[in-house]
Write a protein that holds these residues in place. Structure first.
Motif, PDB file in Angstrom:
ATOM      1  N   LYS A 261       0.712  -1.237   0.133  1.00  0.00           N
ATOM      2  CA  LYS A 261      -0.180   0.050   0.051  1.00  0.00           C
ATOM      3  C   LYS A 261       0.693   1.251  -0.128  1.00  0.00           C
ATOM      4  O   LYS A 261       0.427   2.436  -0.340  1.00  0.00           O
ATOM      5  CB  LYS A 261      -0.859  -0.057   1.232  1.00  0.00           C
ATOM      6  N   GLU A 262       2.119   1.098   0.367  1.00  0.00           N
ATOM      7  CA  GLU A 262       3.140   2.343   0.307  1.00  0.00           C
ATOM      8  C   GLU A 262       3.605   2.409  -0.970  1.00  0.00           C
ATOM      9  O   GLU A 262       4.523   3.337  -1.245  1.00  0.00           O
ATOM     10  CB  GLU A 262       3.930   1.923   1.592  1.00  0.00           C
ATOM     11  N   PHE A 263       3.270   1.622  -1.996  1.00  0.00           N
ATOM     12  CA  PHE A 263       3.815   1.682  -3.529  1.00  0.00           C
ATOM     13  C   PHE A 263       2.908   1.982  -4.475  1.00  0.00           C
ATOM     14  O   PHE A 263       1.462   1.210  -4.399  1.00  0.00           O
ATOM     15  CB  PHE A 263       4.736   0.522  -3.757  1.00  0.00           C
ATOM     16  N   ASN A 264       3.261   2.653  -5.564  1.00  0.00           N
ATOM     17  CA  ASN A 264       2.304   2.402  -6.596  1.00  0.00           C
ATOM     18  C   ASN A 264       2.995   1.302  -7.692  1.00  0.00           C
ATOM     19  O   ASN A 264       4.252   1.262  -7.714  1.00  0.00           O
ATOM     20  CB  ASN A 264       2.655   3.897  -7.593  1.00  0.00           C
ATOM     21  N   VAL A 265       2.332   0.792  -8.252  1.00  0.00           N
ATOM     22  CA  VAL A 265       2.635  -0.380  -8.798  1.00  0.00           C
ATOM     23  C   VAL A 265       2.099  -0.443 -10.317  1.00  0.00           C
ATOM     24  O   VAL A 265       0.776  -0.305 -10.551  1.00  0.00           O
ATOM     25  CB  VAL A 265       2.326  -1.940  -8.241  1.00  0.00           C
ATOM     26  N   ASP A 266       2.856  -0.211 -11.519  1.00  0.00           N
ATOM     27  CA  ASP A 266       2.323  -0.118 -12.676  1.00  0.00           C
ATOM     28  C   ASP A 266       2.747  -1.203 -13.420  1.00  0.00           C
ATOM     29  O   ASP A 266       4.018  -1.715 -13.566  1.00  0.00           O
ATOM     30  CB  ASP A 266       2.658   1.210 -13.396  1.00  0.00           C
ATOM     31  N   ALA A 267       1.907  -2.262 -14.133  1.00  0.00           N
ATOM     32  CA  ALA A 267       2.350  -3.239 -14.988  1.00  0.00           C
ATOM     33  C   ALA A 267       1.947  -3.047 -16.522  1.00  0.00           C
ATOM     34  O   ALA A 267       0.968  -2.280 -16.790  1.00  0.00           O
ATOM     35  CB  ALA A 267       1.664  -4.469 -14.365  1.00  0.00           C
ATOM     36  N   ASP A 268       2.818  -3.622 -17.331  1.00  0.00           N
ATOM     37  CA  ASP A 268       2.498  -3.694 -18.858  1.00  0.00           C
ATOM     38  C   ASP A 268       1.165  -4.494 -19.219  1.00  0.00           C
ATOM     39  O   ASP A 268       0.778  -4.199 -20.388  1.00  0.00           O
ATOM     40  CB  ASP A 268       3.620  -3.939 -19.465  1.00  0.00           C
ATOM     41  N   VAL A 269       0.692  -5.334 -18.083  1.00  0.00           N
ATOM     42  CA  VAL A 269      -0.438  -5.998 -18.752  1.00  0.00           C
ATOM     43  C   VAL A 269      -1.243  -6.114 -17.255  1.00  0.00           C
ATOM     44  O   VAL A 269      -0.683  -6.409 -15.995  1.00  0.00           O
ATOM     45  CB  VAL A 269      -0.154  -7.703 -19.185  1.00  0.00           C
ATOM     46  N   ASN A 270      -2.525  -6.284 -17.400  1.00  0.00           N
ATOM     47  CA  ASN A 270      -3.612  -6.609 -16.219  1.00  0.00           C
ATOM     48  C   ASN A 270      -4.178  -7.838 -16.054  1.00  0.00           C
ATOM     49  O   ASN A 270      -4.822  -8.133 -15.101  1.00  0.00           O
ATOM     50  CB  ASN A 270      -4.464  -5.350 -16.189  1.00  0.00           C
ATOM     51  N   GLN A 298      13.244   3.910  -4.380  1.00  0.00           N
ATOM     52  CA  GLN A 298      12.972   4.782  -5.393  1.00  0.00           C
ATOM     53  C   GLN A 298      12.552   4.057  -6.576  1.00  0.00           C
ATOM     54  O   GLN A 298      12.348   2.847  -6.513  1.00  0.00           O
ATOM     55  CB  GLN A 298      14.315   5.659  -5.904  1.00  0.00           C
ATOM     56  N   THR A 299      12.125   4.669  -7.569  1.00  0.00           N
ATOM     57  CA  THR A 299      11.426   4.007  -8.968  1.00  0.00           C
ATOM     58  C   THR A 299      12.388   2.969  -9.193  1.00  0.00           C
ATOM     59  O   THR A 299      13.549   3.194  -9.570  1.00  0.00           O
ATOM     60  CB  THR A 299      11.106   5.007  -9.764  1.00  0.00           C
ATOM     61  N   LYS A 300      11.632   1.707  -9.344  1.00  0.00           N
ATOM     62  CA  LYS A 300      12.426   0.501  -9.887  1.00  0.00           C
ATOM     63  C   LYS A 300      11.568  -0.293 -10.925  1.00  0.00           C
ATOM     64  O   LYS A 300      10.265  -0.632 -10.837  1.00  0.00           O
ATOM     65  CB  LYS A 300      12.873  -0.294  -8.497  1.00  0.00           C
ATOM     66  N   THR A 301      12.332  -0.543 -11.965  1.00  0.00           N
ATOM     67  CA  THR A 301      11.530  -1.464 -12.881  1.00  0.00           C
ATOM     68  C   THR A 301      12.128  -2.991 -12.825  1.00  0.00           C
ATOM     69  O   THR A 301      13.133  -3.339 -12.498  1.00  0.00           O
ATOM     70  CB  THR A 301      11.884  -0.889 -14.419  1.00  0.00           C
ATOM     71  N   LEU A 302      11.078  -3.961 -12.495  1.00  0.00           N
ATOM     72  CA  LEU A 302      11.167  -5.429 -12.489  1.00  0.00           C
ATOM     73  C   LEU A 302      10.626  -6.040 -13.480  1.00  0.00           C
ATOM     74  O   LEU A 302       9.567  -5.986 -14.120  1.00  0.00           O
ATOM     75  CB  LEU A 302      10.702  -5.687 -11.026  1.00  0.00           C
ATOM     76  N   ASN A 303      11.492  -7.436 -13.880  1.00  0.00           N
ATOM     77  CA  ASN A 303      10.834  -8.141 -14.918  1.00  0.00           C
ATOM     78  C   ASN A 303      10.589  -9.352 -14.290  1.00  0.00           C
ATOM     79  O   ASN A 303      11.524 -10.227 -13.489  1.00  0.00           O
ATOM     80  CB  ASN A 303      11.828  -8.438 -15.819  1.00  0.00           C
ATOM     81  N   THR A 320       6.407  -6.899 -17.038  1.00  0.00           N
ATOM     82  CA  THR A 320       7.352  -5.729 -16.552  1.00  0.00           C
ATOM     83  C   THR A 320       6.436  -4.911 -15.590  1.00  0.00           C
ATOM     84  O   THR A 320       5.347  -4.602 -15.895  1.00  0.00           O
ATOM     85  CB  THR A 320       7.889  -5.050 -17.577  1.00  0.00           C
ATOM     86  N   VAL A 321       7.064  -4.676 -14.199  1.00  0.00           N
ATOM     87  CA  VAL A 321       6.543  -4.006 -13.397  1.00  0.00           C
ATOM     88  C   VAL A 321       7.217  -2.713 -12.785  1.00  0.00           C
ATOM     89  O   VAL A 321       8.541  -2.971 -12.549  1.00  0.00           O
ATOM     90  CB  VAL A 321       6.217  -4.844 -12.043  1.00  0.00           C
ATOM     91  N   VAL A 322       6.650  -1.420 -12.811  1.00  0.00           N
ATOM     92  CA  VAL A 322       7.493  -0.342 -12.373  1.00  0.00           C
ATOM     93  C   VAL A 322       6.600  -0.075 -11.065  1.00  0.00           C
ATOM     94  O   VAL A 322       5.429   0.210 -10.676  1.00  0.00           O
ATOM     95  CB  VAL A 322       7.120   0.734 -13.172  1.00  0.00           C
ATOM     96  N   VAL A 323       7.675  -0.092  -9.794  1.00  0.00           N
ATOM     97  CA  VAL A 323       7.495   0.092  -8.629  1.00  0.00           C
ATOM     98  C   VAL A 323       7.994   1.469  -7.922  1.00  0.00           C
ATOM     99  O   VAL A 323       9.073   1.679  -8.200  1.00  0.00           O
ATOM    100  CB  VAL A 323       7.888  -0.989  -7.844  1.00  0.00           C
TER     101      VAL A 323
END
Length: 329
Positions: A261-270, A298-303, A320-323
């Protein structure tokens, strides 16, 4: 003289008293008879009984079969005649009850000497006691007489394949009745093109179907034909078979080593497309993916690779997820 007058007075008084006593006795007897008659009517009635003098009367309405007399139903087909008619019988309670229970009379339509075509016929009653009155409903019937024709048809099963759930298909239907006899006027029977059992299949059906279906005779345009079908009802069974299929399910994220809940998570697919045996993919409601939040400041991209499930294929197999920590927004 006084003695004679006194005797005369006593005689007059005695006569008056005798008349009064006789009147009182008669009134009591009449009252008793009335009460007894009313009591018998109340105890033996059905809501339609009355007493006429000392005889209970009754009115009752019930159904009786309609007989078709004066015609050979093996050679002629009769349409428009009801199976039963209503009759209201009135009279003494005992006779009405006997007529209703035994039905020892007949309601009939006399078709003697009638030609082919449509006829309006007054219904008749025979065998009814002369002490009873009656009223028929209906009193007359319009029916058609035609030469009888008989032929045999095989039963066809029809249903909507589109109503079966994705990934399932219908097996071969079976019917408890394979062939029927179609009877009617020559013209009607000749217009019959098929006898069908239309099965109602609920939407997204996944289970086997068993349904009692009333058969229909249809013409070349698919419209019902007015004929008799024997037997009229069949039991249809349709096996529903699961095979391979695919569907989309939502992708859900879980936090590991931290509060998501303390992070924003954006993924390339839902959503993830899953495929495999229908029974297997039906068990998958969503795909859960863990995100390791440790040391993400800080902002981090994860595969991330999607978890594997037995007998189920997933596409894509990684996302691919951007946290981003919320305090940096």
């Amino acid at each position: 003289m006084d003695s004679k007058l006194s005797k005369l007075g006593y005689l007059i008084v005695s006569l008056i008293l005798a008349i009064l006593l006789a009147g009182y006795a008669n009134s009591q007897q009449d009252s008793s008879v009335t009460r007894n008659a009313q009591s018998r009517g109340a105890n033996g009635g059905t809501g339609h009984e009355k007493t006429l003098g000392l005889i209970a009367t009754k009115k009752s309405t019930f159904s009786v079969p309609l007989q078709l007399n004066g015609i050979d139903t093996e050679d002629y087909y009769i349409s428009g005649a009801p199976q039963n008619v209503k009759i209201t019988v009135s009279g003494s309670s005992a006779l009405v009850t006997s007529a209703q229970n035994t039905k020892n009379f007949q309601v009939y339509a006399d078709l003697k000497n009638l030609t082919e075509g449509e006829h309006t016929i007054n219904l008749k009653v025979s065998g009814m006691s002369n002490d009873l009155t009656y009223k028929l409903e209906p009193e007359k019937v319009t029916m058609s007489i035609a030469k009888r024709a008989v032929t045999n048809y095989s039963v066809q099963t029809k249903f909507d394949n589109q109503a079966i759930a994705n990934g399932y298909h219908a097996g071969k239907p079976t019917s408890s009745v394979n062939a029927v006899e179609v009877m009617g006027s020559t013209e009607s029977v000749q217009s019959v093109q098929s006898v069908v059992a239309n099965v109602n299949v609920p939407r997204d059906t996944k289970a086997n179907i068993r349904q009692d279906v009333t058969l229909q005779a249809l013409d070349a345009n698919g419209k019902p034909v007015n004929v008799s079908i024997s037997p009229q009802v069949t039991t249809i069974k349709i096996p529903i078979i699961g095979g391979e299929g695919s569907r989309q399910v939502p992708l859900k994220f879980n936090g590991k080593n931290g509060n998501l809940k303390e992070f924003n998570v954006d993924a390339d697919v839902n959503e993830v497309t899953i495929s495999g045996e229908t029974d297997d993919i039906e068990k998958v409601k969503d795909v859960q993916l863990d995100i390791d939040l440790k040391d993400i400041e800080q902002t981090k991209t994860l595969n991330l690779n999607l978890p594997t499930k037995k007998h189920v294929k997933m596409e894509p197999d990684n996302v691919t997820v951007v946290v981003t920590p919320k305090e940096q927004n």
